[in-house]
Design a protein around this motif. Sequence first.
Motif, PDB file in Angstrom:
ATOM      1  N   SER A 114       0.852  -1.196   0.000  1.00  0.00           N
ATOM      2  CA  SER A 114       0.000   0.000   0.000  1.00  0.00           C
ATOM      3  C   SER A 114       0.881   1.236   0.000  1.00  0.00           C
ATOM      4  O   SER A 114       1.981   1.234   0.584  1.00  0.00           O
ATOM      5  N   GLY A 115       0.380   2.296  -0.615  1.00  0.00           N
ATOM      6  CA  GLY A 115       1.110   3.559  -0.587  1.00  0.00           C
ATOM      7  C   GLY A 115       1.272   4.120   0.811  1.00  0.00           C
ATOM      8  O   GLY A 115       2.133   4.986   1.046  1.00  0.00           O
ATOM      9  N   THR A 116       0.491   3.616   1.773  1.00  0.00           N
ATOM     10  CA  THR A 116       0.623   4.101   3.146  1.00  0.00           C
ATOM     11  C   THR A 116       1.932   3.666   3.794  1.00  0.00           C
ATOM     12  O   THR A 116       2.249   4.135   4.885  1.00  0.00           O
ATOM     13  N   VAL A 117       2.705   2.812   3.139  1.00  0.00           N
ATOM     14  CA  VAL A 117       4.008   2.438   3.708  1.00  0.00           C
ATOM     15  C   VAL A 117       4.937   3.643   3.813  1.00  0.00           C
ATOM     16  O   VAL A 117       5.887   3.638   4.591  1.00  0.00           O
ATOM     17  N   PHE A 118       4.658   4.690   3.037  1.00  0.00           N
ATOM     18  CA  PHE A 118       5.501   5.883   3.047  1.00  0.00           C
ATOM     19  C   PHE A 118       4.936   6.989   3.935  1.00  0.00           C
ATOM     20  O   PHE A 118       5.482   8.087   3.969  1.00  0.00           O
TER      21      PHE A 118
END
Length: 267
Positions: A143-147
Amino acid sequence: MCTAMSQRPRALVTGASAGIGRCYAEHLARTGHDLVLVARRADKLEEVAGLLRAEGADVEVLPADLSTDEGVARVVERIERDPAIGFLVNNAGYAARGRVAELDADATAHMLRVNVIALTRLTIAAMARMSAAGHGRIINVASGTVFMQMPGNAGYGASKNYVLAFTRTLQTEAEGTGVRVQALIPGVIATDFHEIAGNAIGNFPPERVMQADDLVVASLRALEMDEPVCIPSLPDMRDWDAYVEAERGLVPNVSRDRPAERYHDRD
């Protein structure tokens, strides 16, 4: 059900009843794969399977709740006994959100069983068999939420950080085995994921929302291009390369024989 006479490669897709998983199933069927479709609801899987069978694919429906040991064991056994399964898409996952002090601990544990434990056990089974065979493909959906460090997203974000870290390390182990491994990092995708998580797709600016079909096309194209990490909307992969280089720059100083100078007594 899958037939013994089928000569087509077989892909197993989790979370295949809707959204991203369904799009993977559709595209893989069109590119010559037979399928094993995994999700909790048999009726939804049968609906997808019927459409794909009409297009000529051999489709097996495998209902399984990946939050349970029994469900995971059922899918692991299916992977282990079928040498035709040469493609695994670990797409199943969902978000249980809330600030840490207010999180429902049981709901969070349930999410981690799907996002982390199930993905890990299925990947272990697939990697063991595929590396022994000398070929195969695995896609793990992060997921882009890893960043990002967004309040209310600690549990879900951490689960997807695990997926990314686990997959990147697996990629180093897969070198020379004939198994290609991709970490897919989606942004906001137009599926029912957000409604299930208590949000709404309409809350996001349209320019930030990608269609699931476009995401899957990019992922499969990235696999052909041998990109280990696919961030479909990232214009320049050099940004990812710079991220990796920044990580490497930290490594020499992570483990030293004494603390850094700023921690020394200056009196």
